[in-house]
Design a protein around this motif. Structure first.
Motif, PDB file in Angstrom:
ATOM      1  N   GLY A   1      -7.011  -2.147  -3.846  1.00 26.59           N
ATOM      2  CA  GLY A   1      -7.292  -0.812  -4.363  1.00 26.59           C
ATOM      3  C   GLY A   1      -6.535   0.272  -3.609  1.00 26.59           C
ATOM      4  O   GLY A   1      -6.109   1.271  -4.200  1.00 26.59           O
ATOM      5  N   VAL A   2      -6.367   0.073  -2.294  1.00 24.21           N
ATOM      6  CA  VAL A   2      -5.606   1.033  -1.498  1.00 24.21           C
ATOM      7  C   VAL A   2      -4.166   1.118  -2.002  1.00 24.21           C
ATOM      8  O   VAL A   2      -3.614   2.206  -2.221  1.00 24.21           O
ATOM      9  N   TRP A   3      -3.546  -0.045  -2.215  1.00 22.62           N
ATOM     10  CA  TRP A   3      -2.161  -0.060  -2.675  1.00 22.62           C
ATOM     11  C   TRP A   3      -2.032   0.454  -4.099  1.00 22.62           C
ATOM     12  O   TRP A   3      -1.100   1.199  -4.416  1.00 22.62           O
ATOM     13  N   ASP A   4      -2.945   0.048  -4.972  1.00 25.36           N
ATOM     14  CA  ASP A   4      -2.866   0.506  -6.357  1.00 25.36           C
ATOM     15  C   ASP A   4      -3.000   2.023  -6.437  1.00 25.36           C
ATOM     16  O   ASP A   4      -2.290   2.685  -7.200  1.00 25.36           O
ATOM     17  N   SER A   5      -3.902   2.571  -5.650  1.00 25.47           N
ATOM     18  CA  SER A   5      -4.081   4.018  -5.643  1.00 25.47           C
ATOM     19  C   SER A   5      -2.842   4.730  -5.111  1.00 25.47           C
ATOM     20  O   SER A   5      -2.430   5.765  -5.630  1.00 25.47           O
ATOM     21  N   PHE A   6      -2.240   4.160  -4.086  1.00 26.91           N
ATOM     22  CA  PHE A   6      -1.043   4.786  -3.511  1.00 26.91           C
ATOM     23  C   PHE A   6       0.132   4.724  -4.473  1.00 26.91           C
ATOM     24  O   PHE A   6       0.893   5.685  -4.619  1.00 26.91           O
ATOM     25  N   LEU A   7       0.280   3.591  -5.176  1.00 21.99           N
ATOM     26  CA  LEU A   7       1.415   3.426  -6.081  1.00 21.99           C
ATOM     27  C   LEU A   7       1.293   4.288  -7.328  1.00 21.99           C
ATOM     28  O   LEU A   7       2.293   4.569  -7.986  1.00 21.99           O
ATOM     29  N   LYS A   8       0.091   4.710  -7.672  1.00 21.49           N
ATOM     30  CA  LYS A   8      -0.063   5.604  -8.824  1.00 21.49           C
ATOM     31  C   LYS A   8       0.640   6.931  -8.590  1.00 21.49           C
ATOM     32  O   LYS A   8       1.139   7.560  -9.525  1.00 21.49           O
ATOM     33  N   LYS A   9       0.695   7.361  -7.341  1.00 18.67           N
ATOM     34  CA  LYS A   9       1.301   8.650  -7.024  1.00 18.67           C
ATOM     35  C   LYS A   9       2.658   8.512  -6.329  1.00 18.67           C
ATOM     36  O   LYS A   9       3.443   9.455  -6.328  1.00 18.67           O
ATOM     37  N   SER A  10       2.899   7.367  -5.721  1.00 19.82           N
ATOM     38  CA  SER A  10       4.166   7.163  -5.009  1.00 19.82           C
ATOM     39  C   SER A  10       4.822   5.875  -5.468  1.00 19.82           C
ATOM     40  O   SER A  10       5.347   5.104  -4.653  1.00 19.82           O
ATOM     41  N   GLY A  11       4.770   5.631  -6.766  1.00 19.01           N
ATOM     42  CA  GLY A  11       5.360   4.408  -7.306  1.00 19.01           C
ATOM     43  C   GLY A  11       6.859   4.364  -7.229  1.00 19.01           C
ATOM     44  O   GLY A  11       7.465   3.318  -7.467  1.00 19.01           O
ATOM     45  N   GLY A  12       7.491   5.476  -6.917  1.00 24.48           N
ATOM     46  CA  GLY A  12       8.936   5.499  -6.785  1.00 24.48           C
ATOM     47  C   GLY A  12       9.434   5.049  -5.429  1.00 24.48           C
ATOM     48  O   GLY A  12      10.640   5.055  -5.190  1.00 24.48           O
TER      49      GLY A  12
END
Length: 874
Positions: free
Chosen positions: A479-490
């Motif tokens: 969940g930590v990674w998924d949440s981070f990638l939603k905003k910093s997926g680039g």
């Protein structure tokens, strides 16, 4: 008793004089006298002064309400309130300022004296509390002397010499000696006051109690001995005073000389050492008291003094000089850091360290390093969680210079919680939810300001790791990674970190799923290609053949697409504006130099004739046309013929792209002025070229921006991936030196757009297949870049070309030509003609294995021409 009070009064008078010199106001709150009829002029003047003061007070109140951290405004506000004798507001202002800042010794002294002048014997404890608060901020000799004098005058138990009062005062003096009694130039005031108090106790003892008198005399003698062993100013005078006092007790120590022969050996040795120590510090004291020095020079003298005391190895003396320095420079963060680091190394743990950090953070709340060290000091001292949390929350309310400092505070807090949870020494039970809440708070606060940064990535990687190791929650880590990638997926590094976690845990399917999610994303630089290649490496190491084939089928089209996009992004600048004709690109160097020389040699008269004519700058290979000058009636003016004939072509501006940024993914609405404003904070923009489609003239979303120097260019490239007209603009440095060996003048990117040879990347060299037409190369096919050119099979040896210059297949043997000069297929044998027929021509020769059908009895045999015609009819 009377003698003691006189001495005490004299003791504090120097302190009063010093503080009065620092303040132009009365130390006590002035009382308003009723005006008389005889001094109406003075009354009017006072009224005017009061009106001005009240107006200034209102202005300062407004300023402080909007900015409560204005130290100077508080000082001025308190000064005006004391002048107008507004006691209630004065108390509120002092409390408000003390809650934010540590007050200077002079401010504390004014406050305590103002309150003491209005206090009665019943509220002595309130005044004592003020003095204690003041001494907790700064160790001041003057404040200590005033505090001790107040106790002697105001506390009935002290000036009545009761056992409780005597014990209370001795305790205060013993606290004052290490804090202020070692002050080289002013410490004598504390010692003299101590001896005066003990002499007062001696005088209060009844004559009949001889034993108690002897004990008191010995106590005073001990204070003298201690005083003589401290390196202070005027020690020789102290020695004379001591001899005179001993003479009163009936012991002759030769008061007329400085000889110490009659003094005990221990006292003599200690005094001699103290005299030597003072002589070593005398010049340092002179330097820090020199009024001609600037603040910077004086600060450096304090640092020299501190360095000297550190070499002496006495922690008490080092702390004393540090205290004098921070009282002189309370807002020097470097000084506070140096002081607290020394305490950490020397004392390790203790209330003295945490108290110093508390004072440091109140004096310099903008210094994140002090807050982080404060939290660590509390952790070393096993402070309760409640206290540590309070300090952490208070630190977050301060203003720091960068968001990296807030991140460091969050990490320091998490580090402490993690250590305390894993430590068996901590009896306090902490829940992992504290760590999760801290991480969540940090992410929510920092994400808008530090998005797509490595620092924030490390924070989330730390978080996910603790979710696994302490929280034992795999779903939480994901969940930590998924949440981070939603905003910093680039961020390519974020995907790799997530994938590495899954691979480390042995979750191959989950890692493969992540590759499938991100291989089509657009990453900075070569990140898009890297993630595709990374997927292939992953399948080689962890997948079976089917998984590898699937990855290959998905990755290869994506790589082809990325290569074409990269070629298109490095296309040539737009065609010149309308009204300018194309210049011959094959113009020789000699002709170009001649045109430039003609422009330079043009006479002043011709320049004046052509004044007003506007010649636009064009790209390499373009030239300005001669404008059509007409008269008012529409006919060509004969008078201007000579001017037109004399007009010389101006050498076009050559764009070398040596200091140029290449912009892509621009909105078609962007104009040159918009780009100039976008780089307004960077500055140094020399020229801007927006590229257009050759056929339609519409913007292509590409542009070149020339900068004056590399410094401005680097600042411009730092704005890569910023939002501009609703799109994330890509900014990279244009490299004009690539591709010159591959193309002579212009290439083609496969989309019909011509491009300069300087814009062809190294990867494209040797990878395009096409026909060369004149000086241009036309690309053929969609996937020609992926066709290998020079790679040979393993074990391959380059065959020698045959006589005709063509390379033959491996193992090929060149057949000898037949008698008719034609080469036959491999394995062919020339059939011999039979005895009843002549040799055949090439047309008569049959293929290998051919058998001539026999004619039937009812039809004649067919000739070769008849057979050929028969097959052609079919």
């Amino acid at each position: 008793m009377t003698t003691m009070m006189d001495d005490d009064t004299e003791l504090v008078s120097s302190s009063d004089q010093k503080m009065d010199d620092a303040s132009t106001e009365n130390p006590t709150v002035p009382q308003a006298d009723p005006p008389s009829s005889d001094d109406s002029g003075d009354s009017d003047s006072d009224s005017d002064d009061d009106a001005v003061s009240n107006q200034q007070i209102e202005t300062l109140e407004s300023d402080l309400s909007s900015n409560p951290y204005n130290y100077d405004a508080y000082v001025q506000y308190i000064k005006l309130l004391r002048k107008t004798a507004n006691l209630e507001k004065l108390r509120q202002a002092r409390e408000a300022m003390s809650a934010i800042f540590p007050l200077s010794p002079s401010l504390w002294l004014e406050w305590a004296r103002d309150e003491a002048s209005l206090a009665s014997s019943e509220n002595v404890s309130d005044i004592v509390m003020l003095y204690e608060r003041g001494l907790s901020d700064y160790q001041s000799v003057s404040l200590w002397c005033d505090y001790l004098n107040f106790m002697l005058e105001s506390d009935p138990s002290v000036h009545g010499y009761t056992s409780d009062g005597i014990s209370k005062m001795r305790s205060l003096f013993e606290r004052a000696i290490p804090a202020a009694g070692v002050h080289v130039t002013e410490g004598n005031r504390i010692w003299e006051g101590y001896k005066a108090f003990e002499e007062g106790v001696l005088a209060a003892i009844v004559e009949a109690d001889v034993e108690e008198k002897n004990k008191q005399i010995q106590r005073i003698r001990s204070i003298f001995h201690r005083h003589l062993s401290v390196p202070l100013k005027n020690l020789s005078s102290t020695l004379s005073t001591y001899k005179a006092w001993e003479l009163e007790q009936g012991i002759d120590l030769d008061i007329g000389s400085d000889d110490l022969n009659k003094v005990s050996p221990q006292v003599a040795a200690a005094n001699k050492k103290a005299q030597q120590m003072y002589s070593e510090r005398a010049h340092l004291e002179e330097h820090i008291s020199n009024k001609d020095l600037s603040d910077t020079e004086k600060f450096q003298e304090f640092m020299n003094y501190i360095k000297f005391e550190k070499t002496s190895g006495d922690p008490n003396r080092v702390q004393a000089i540090y205290e004098r320095a921070v009282a002189e420079y309370p807002v020097s963060s470097d000084l506070w850091i140096d002081y607290t680091v020394y305490l950490d190394k020397t004392l390790k743990v203790g209330k003295a360290i945490t108290h110093a950090y508390s004072r440091a953070t109140r004096s310099c709340p903008w210094t994140e390093d002090l807050w982080a060290r404060y939290l660590l000091a509390l952790e070393r001292g096993s402070a309760p969680e409640k206290e540590i949390y309070a300090v952490f929350e208070k630190s977050l309310q301060c203003t720091f210079s960068s968001f990296e400092e807030y991140l460091d505070l969050y990490l320091t807090r998490v580090d402490g919680l993690r250590r305390r949870m894993l430590s068996a020494k901590i009896s306090e039970t902490l829940d992992y939810s504290l760590i999760r809440e801290t991480f969540q708070q940090a992410s929510d606060y920092l994400m808008p300001h530090m998005q797509n940064t490595d620092s924030l990535l490390h924070l989330h990687a730390y978080w996910a790791n603790l979710e696994l190791s302490i929280g034992k929650d795999l779903a939480g880590a994901r969940g930590v990674w998924d949440s981070f990638l939603k905003k910093s997926g680039g961020m390519l590094a974020a995907w790799y970190a997530y994938i590495d976690m899954e691979v480390h845990l042995g979750h191959v399917k989950e890692a493969r799923s992540l590759y499938r999610r991100c291989y089509t994303r657009k990453f900075d630089g070569t990140g898009s290609e890297d993630i595709c290649k990374g997927w292939l490496r992953f399948e080689r190491e962890h997948g079976d053949l089917e998984d590898f084939d699937i990855a290959f089928q998905k990755v290869m089209p994506r790589l082809e697409e990325l290569q074409l996009i990269r070629l298109q992004q490095e296309s040539t600048p737009a065609k010149p504006p309308a009204g300018l004709k194309e210049h011959n690109s094959q113009k020789s160097t000699r002709e170009k130099r001649k045109a430039e020389q003609n422009v330079e040699d043009e006479s002043l008269a011709k320049r004046q004739k052509t004044k007003g004519r506007k010649v636009n700058e064009v790209d390499v290979g373009q030239s300005a046309t001669v404008p059509n000058i007409k008269s008012e009636n529409g006919k060509a003016a004969d008078a201007n013929k000579e001017e037109i004939e004399d007009a010389k072509p101006v050498k076009p501006k050559i764009y070398t792209d040596e200091c140029t940024a290449f912009l892509s993914n621009l909105s078609v609405k962007v104009e040159e002025e918009d780009i100039r404003k976008f780089f307004g904070d960077v500055g140094g923009v020399d020229s801007i070229r927006i590229l257009h489609h050759k056929d339609t003239g519409k913007p292509r979303g590409l542009a070149y921006v020339d900068f004056m120097n590399d410094e401005h260019l680097a600042a411009a490239i730092a704005k890569n991936r910023r939002m501009f007209f609703g799109k994330k603009i890509s900014i990279a440095r244009s490299n004009p030196k690539k591709g010159k060996k591959e193309f002579t003048r212009r290439g083609n990117d496969g989309s019909g757009n011509s491009k300069e040879p300087s814009q062809i990347p190294e990867k494209a060299k040797g990878e395009t297949v096409g026909e060369k037409q004149g000086d241009e190369v036309q690309l053929k096919g969609k996937n020609t870049f992926a066709v290998p050119r020079n790679v040979k099979p393993l074990g391959y040896t380059n065959p020698k070309p045959s006589a005709d210059g063509n390379v033959k297949p491996l193992g090929y043997q060149n057949p000898k030509p037949s008698a008719d000069g034609n080469v036959k297929p491999l394995g062919y044998t020339n059939p011999k003609p039979s005895a009843d027929e002549p040799a055949k021509s090439n047309d008569d020769v049959k293929p290998l294995g051919y058998t001539n059908p026999k004619p039937s009895a009812d039809e004649p045999a067919k000739s070769n021409d008849e057979f050929r015609n028969m097959f052609l009819k079919k």
